[in-house]
Write a protein that holds these residues in place. Sequence first.
Motif, PDB file in Angstrom:
ATOM      1  N   VAL A  25       0.713  -1.131  -0.135  1.00 15.94           N
ATOM      2  CA  VAL A  25      -0.047   0.131   0.119  1.00 15.94           C
ATOM      3  C   VAL A  25       0.905   1.453   0.182  1.00 15.94           C
ATOM      4  CG1 VAL A  25      -1.874   1.654   1.422  1.00 15.94           C
ATOM      5  CG2 VAL A  25      -1.924  -1.092   0.671  1.00 15.94           C
ATOM      6  N   LEU A  26       2.071   1.184   0.843  1.00 14.98           N
ATOM      7  CA  LEU A  26       2.820   3.023   0.878  1.00 14.98           C
ATOM      8  C   LEU A  26       3.594   2.552  -0.694  1.00 14.98           C
ATOM      9  CD1 LEU A  26       4.478   2.098   4.393  1.00 14.98           C
ATOM     10  CD2 LEU A  26       2.961   2.876   3.893  1.00 14.98           C
ATOM     11  N   VAL A  27       4.337   1.768  -0.978  1.00 16.20           N
ATOM     12  CA  VAL A  27       4.519   1.898  -2.363  1.00 16.20           C
ATOM     13  C   VAL A  27       3.487   2.288  -3.330  1.00 16.20           C
ATOM     14  CG1 VAL A  27       5.289   0.865  -4.211  1.00 16.20           C
ATOM     15  CG2 VAL A  27       6.469  -0.329  -2.075  1.00 16.20           C
ATOM     16  N   GLY A  28       2.112   1.540  -3.424  1.00 13.96           N
ATOM     17  CA  GLY A  28       1.021   2.049  -4.294  1.00 13.96           C
ATOM     18  C   GLY A  28       1.267   4.038  -4.081  1.00 13.96           C
ATOM     19  N   MET A  29       1.175   4.431  -3.345  1.00 11.69           N
ATOM     20  CA  MET A  29       0.835   5.512  -1.942  1.00 11.69           C
ATOM     21  C   MET A  29       1.918   6.386  -3.304  1.00 11.69           C
ATOM     22  SD  MET A  29      -0.288   5.420   1.871  1.00 11.69           S
ATOM     23  CE  MET A  29      -0.231   7.115   1.870  1.00 11.69           C
ATOM     24  N   LEU A  30       3.184   5.668  -3.331  1.00 14.07           N
ATOM     25  CA  LEU A  30       4.293   6.948  -3.681  1.00 14.07           C
ATOM     26  C   LEU A  30       4.135   6.985  -5.458  1.00 14.07           C
ATOM     27  CD1 LEU A  30       7.195   4.964  -1.783  1.00 14.07           C
ATOM     28  CD2 LEU A  30       6.378   7.124  -1.418  1.00 14.07           C
ATOM     29  N   VAL A  31       3.334   6.519  -6.055  1.00 13.68           N
ATOM     30  CA  VAL A  31       3.051   5.456  -7.972  1.00 13.68           C
ATOM     31  C   VAL A  31       1.989   6.978  -7.700  1.00 13.68           C
ATOM     32  CG1 VAL A  31       2.349   4.223  -9.484  1.00 13.68           C
ATOM     33  CG2 VAL A  31       3.892   3.257  -7.672  1.00 13.68           C
ATOM     34  N   ILE A  32       1.066   6.479  -6.876  1.00 18.70           N
ATOM     35  CA  ILE A  32       0.326   7.482  -7.046  1.00 18.70           C
ATOM     36  C   ILE A  32       0.323   8.845  -6.751  1.00 18.70           C
ATOM     37  CG2 ILE A  32      -2.035   8.666  -5.968  1.00 18.70           C
ATOM     38  CD1 ILE A  32      -2.659   5.335  -5.654  1.00 18.70           C
ATOM     39  N   GLY A  33       0.894   9.329  -5.846  1.00 21.53           N
ATOM     40  CA  GLY A  33       2.063  10.851  -5.317  1.00 21.53           C
ATOM     41  C   GLY A  33       2.707  11.069  -6.827  1.00 21.53           C
ATOM     42  N   TRP A  34       3.096  10.485  -7.506  1.00 21.21           N
ATOM     43  CA  TRP A  34       3.939  10.505  -8.292  1.00 21.21           C
ATOM     44  C   TRP A  34       3.253  10.836  -9.429  1.00 21.21           C
ATOM     45  CZ3 TRP A  34       5.368   7.505 -13.371  1.00 21.21           C
ATOM     46  CH2 TRP A  34       6.401   8.148 -13.949  1.00 21.21           C
ATOM     47  N   LEU A  35       1.837  10.590  -9.740  1.00 21.11           N
ATOM     48  CA  LEU A  35       1.148  10.391 -11.045  1.00 21.11           C
ATOM     49  C   LEU A  35       0.592  11.798 -10.217  1.00 21.11           C
ATOM     50  CD1 LEU A  35      -0.470   7.133 -10.971  1.00 21.11           C
ATOM     51  CD2 LEU A  35       1.062   8.020 -13.275  1.00 21.11           C
ATOM     52  N   LEU A  36      -0.464  11.761  -9.323  1.00 22.67           N
ATOM     53  CA  LEU A  36       0.111  13.331  -8.835  1.00 22.67           C
ATOM     54  C   LEU A  36       0.284  14.538  -9.283  1.00 22.67           C
ATOM     55  CD1 LEU A  36      -3.628  14.753  -7.812  1.00 22.67           C
ATOM     56  CD2 LEU A  36      -1.776  14.323  -5.903  1.00 22.67           C
ATOM     57  N   ILE A  37       1.525  13.765  -8.862  1.00 26.20           N
ATOM     58  CA  ILE A  37       2.532  15.534  -9.226  1.00 26.20           C
ATOM     59  C   ILE A  37       1.878  15.803 -10.885  1.00 26.20           C
ATOM     60  CG2 ILE A  37       4.447  16.772  -9.497  1.00 26.20           C
ATOM     61  CD1 ILE A  37       5.692  15.312  -6.849  1.00 26.20           C
ATOM     62  N   GLY A  38       2.601  14.502 -12.008  1.00 25.01           N
ATOM     63  CA  GLY A  38       2.172  14.680 -13.411  1.00 25.01           C
ATOM     64  C   GLY A  38       1.029  14.743 -13.829  1.00 25.01           C
ATOM     65  N   ALA A  39      -0.122  14.811 -13.167  1.00 32.17           N
ATOM     66  CA  ALA A  39      -1.753  14.498 -13.765  1.00 32.17           C
ATOM     67  C   ALA A  39      -1.284  16.930 -13.577  1.00 32.17           C
ATOM     68  CB  ALA A  39      -2.532  15.188 -12.788  1.00 32.17           C
ATOM     69  N   VAL A  40      -0.781  17.584 -12.246  1.00 37.08           N
ATOM     70  CA  VAL A  40      -1.310  18.468 -12.009  1.00 37.08           C
ATOM     71  C   VAL A  40      -0.353  19.479 -13.561  1.00 37.08           C
ATOM     72  CG1 VAL A  40      -0.689  20.631 -10.206  1.00 37.08           C
ATOM     73  CG2 VAL A  40      -1.798  18.694  -9.546  1.00 37.08           C
ATOM     74  N   ARG A  41       1.309  18.700 -13.691  1.00 36.50           N
ATOM     75  CA  ARG A  41       1.294  19.527 -14.260  1.00 36.50           C
ATOM     76  C   ARG A  41       1.407  19.134 -16.075  1.00 36.50           C
ATOM     77  NH1 ARG A  41       7.347  18.380 -12.622  1.00 36.50           N
ATOM     78  NH2 ARG A  41       7.490  19.066 -10.391  1.00 36.50           N
ATOM     79  N   GLY A  42      -0.045  18.848 -16.191  1.00 38.67           N
ATOM     80  CA  GLY A  42      -0.819  18.241 -17.465  1.00 38.67           C
ATOM     81  C   GLY A  42       0.333  17.480 -17.845  1.00 38.67           C
ATOM     82  N   ARG A  43       0.633  16.580 -17.454  1.00 38.93           N
ATOM     83  CA  ARG A  43       1.558  15.588 -18.340  1.00 38.93           C
ATOM     84  C   ARG A  43       0.977  14.582 -19.015  1.00 38.93           C
ATOM     85  NH1 ARG A  43       5.636  12.646 -14.401  1.00 38.93           N
ATOM     86  NH2 ARG A  43       5.843  14.799 -14.062  1.00 38.93           N
ATOM     87  N   TYR A  44       0.108  14.186 -18.727  1.00 35.68           N
ATOM     88  CA  TYR A  44      -0.887  13.220 -19.687  1.00 35.68           C
ATOM     89  C   TYR A  44      -2.180  13.670 -19.932  1.00 35.68           C
ATOM     90  CZ  TYR A  44       1.594  10.911 -15.393  1.00 35.68           C
ATOM     91  OH  TYR A  44       2.547  10.758 -14.098  1.00 35.68           O
ATOM     92  N   GLY A  45      -2.328  12.834 -20.663  1.00 35.98           N
ATOM     93  CA  GLY A  45      -3.378  13.248 -21.710  1.00 35.98           C
ATOM     94  C   GLY A  45      -4.411  11.774 -22.835  1.00 35.98           C
ATOM     95  N   PRO A  46      -4.861  12.500 -23.685  1.00 36.36           N
ATOM     96  CA  PRO A  46      -5.714  10.985 -24.773  1.00 36.36           C
ATOM     97  C   PRO A  46      -4.301  10.131 -25.489  1.00 36.36           C
ATOM     98  CG  PRO A  46      -6.546  13.149 -24.604  1.00 36.36           C
ATOM     99  CD  PRO A  46      -5.917  13.775 -23.857  1.00 36.36           C
ATOM    100  N   HIS A  47      -2.900  11.056 -25.594  1.00 38.66           N
ATOM    101  CA  HIS A  47      -1.940  10.131 -26.163  1.00 38.66           C
ATOM    102  C   HIS A  47      -1.152   9.644 -25.428  1.00 38.66           C
ATOM    103  CE1 HIS A  47      -4.082  11.985 -29.741  1.00 38.66           C
ATOM    104  NE2 HIS A  47      -3.447  13.355 -29.491  1.00 38.66           N
ATOM    105  N   ARG A  48      -1.392   9.957 -24.161  1.00 36.14           N
ATOM    106  CA  ARG A  48       0.019   9.971 -23.079  1.00 36.14           C
ATOM    107  C   ARG A  48      -1.112   9.241 -21.747  1.00 36.14           C
ATOM    108  NH1 ARG A  48       5.489  12.982 -21.150  1.00 36.14           N
ATOM    109  NH2 ARG A  48       6.783  11.347 -19.890  1.00 36.14           N
TER     110      ARG A  48
END
Length: 462
Positions: free
Chosen positions: A411-434
């Motif tokens: 669970v802790l490892v999953g929280m680290l991964v989700i936290g990293w994804l959250l930072i990328g989402a805030v910066r607009g890293r993800y979209g339909p092509h990625r």
Amino acid sequence: MTAFMTPSSATPPEPEHRPADSLSRCPVHRHQYDGAAAATVDDAHAPGLAHHFESLGQQFSSAKLGMWIFLATELLLFGGLFCYYAVLRGNHPEVFAYGSQFLDTWLGATNTVVLIVSSMTMAMAVSFAQRGQRRPLVWCLAATLLGGGVFMGIKYVEYSHKIHDGLVWGRGFYAPPHVEPPAPSANEVEGDQAAPPPPPPPQFSAKTGESLWMATCRSCHGVAGEGIVGQGKDIRGSEFIASQSDEELVKFIKGGRMPFDKLNTTGLQMPPRGGNPTLKDDDLRHIVAYIRTFKAPEPVAPSEPDAPTEGAAEGAEAEPSAPPAGATAGEATASGAASSSAQSTEFYIPKSSIPNAAQGPRGISPRFRAQRVQPLIQPVAHHTEDPTRPANAHLYFNIYFLTTGLHGIHVLVGMLVIGWLLIGAVRGRYGPHRFTQVDLGGLYWHLVDLIWIFLFPLLYLI
């Protein structure tokens, strides 16, 4: 008019031909570059494409295949733990029936609901990333991360409570409860003249040995060494114990005694270390110090018979009664032998170490009518003093902390991964092509939730 009738003007303009991948960039008919539909798109220079892949579709399929292989290894890991659980429960069902009563079912159920909701928000985050909706993606990832934090907070409450009460794995489960010494009063310490420190306790005390005795040896030898029929003999006033030194007794308890031993007078097995392999040599020395406090039971003087009456004296001098009419000689002999054996045999029934059942009130008490609750048996102060505790009860908490602790690490490892994804989402890293990273992170989080779905009923409910 003919001046204006040039070939170029006479020919109508040709329609503009768009490339085959123009629909993929249309906001209405946009293809997902990370899916199979992107195989026909020329995305050799697309952002996020590694140099060793031909297209984003190939890169997505390869990454997802690698993730599924990794999740298969995780299933093998937890599958081995589930097999260990099945073998342990099959061999010691009483241990699981006793240990499960110390778990809080409501806390486990709350954690189950939290993980199910977080799994739903993670699936929504993947959907929002595929559609390019940035704000909902950020909120769903934040909600998933919050669910993981709530889960770990509840596990912290459970773990801290069990560690405080000594409900742990291994030898620590049998340790007596720690009692804080009272603070010195003002009369004991005045100014700079402090009271002299108390003498150090003996190295091996009977008090500590009593707690260890009650947790291990009491089930066979009773509370004070009086023995239990079919379990262990009375060791009060034992000549064997009196003839042995403390170290010799420790060596004897460590090795035990088998039923086929020539020196075994009861035919019962005494397991090594009293059946508790977690006891160390110093613990056995404490137990020996407690055994030395046992005193032999005082012999009971036989009561003098009352003076016989005249009729009784005449009956005593009379001959024994004849066998009933019709009895054979063999039956008469057996009847006389049984009567003689009953008069000469004395039975000794030792006192049981199990406390008597609570005496309930007669009728319906006013307190029961007022509260609608009337506890019949008060809980014991500590599990080491519980006479109903089965042997090897620590095995339940071995498998409990092993499985839930390893799951908590995931669970802790999953929280680290989700936290990293959250930072990328805030910066607009993800979209339909990625959105490959969000999709793979969601797969890992779903596996973590699925494992807890199995752990909750196995540990908390059955």
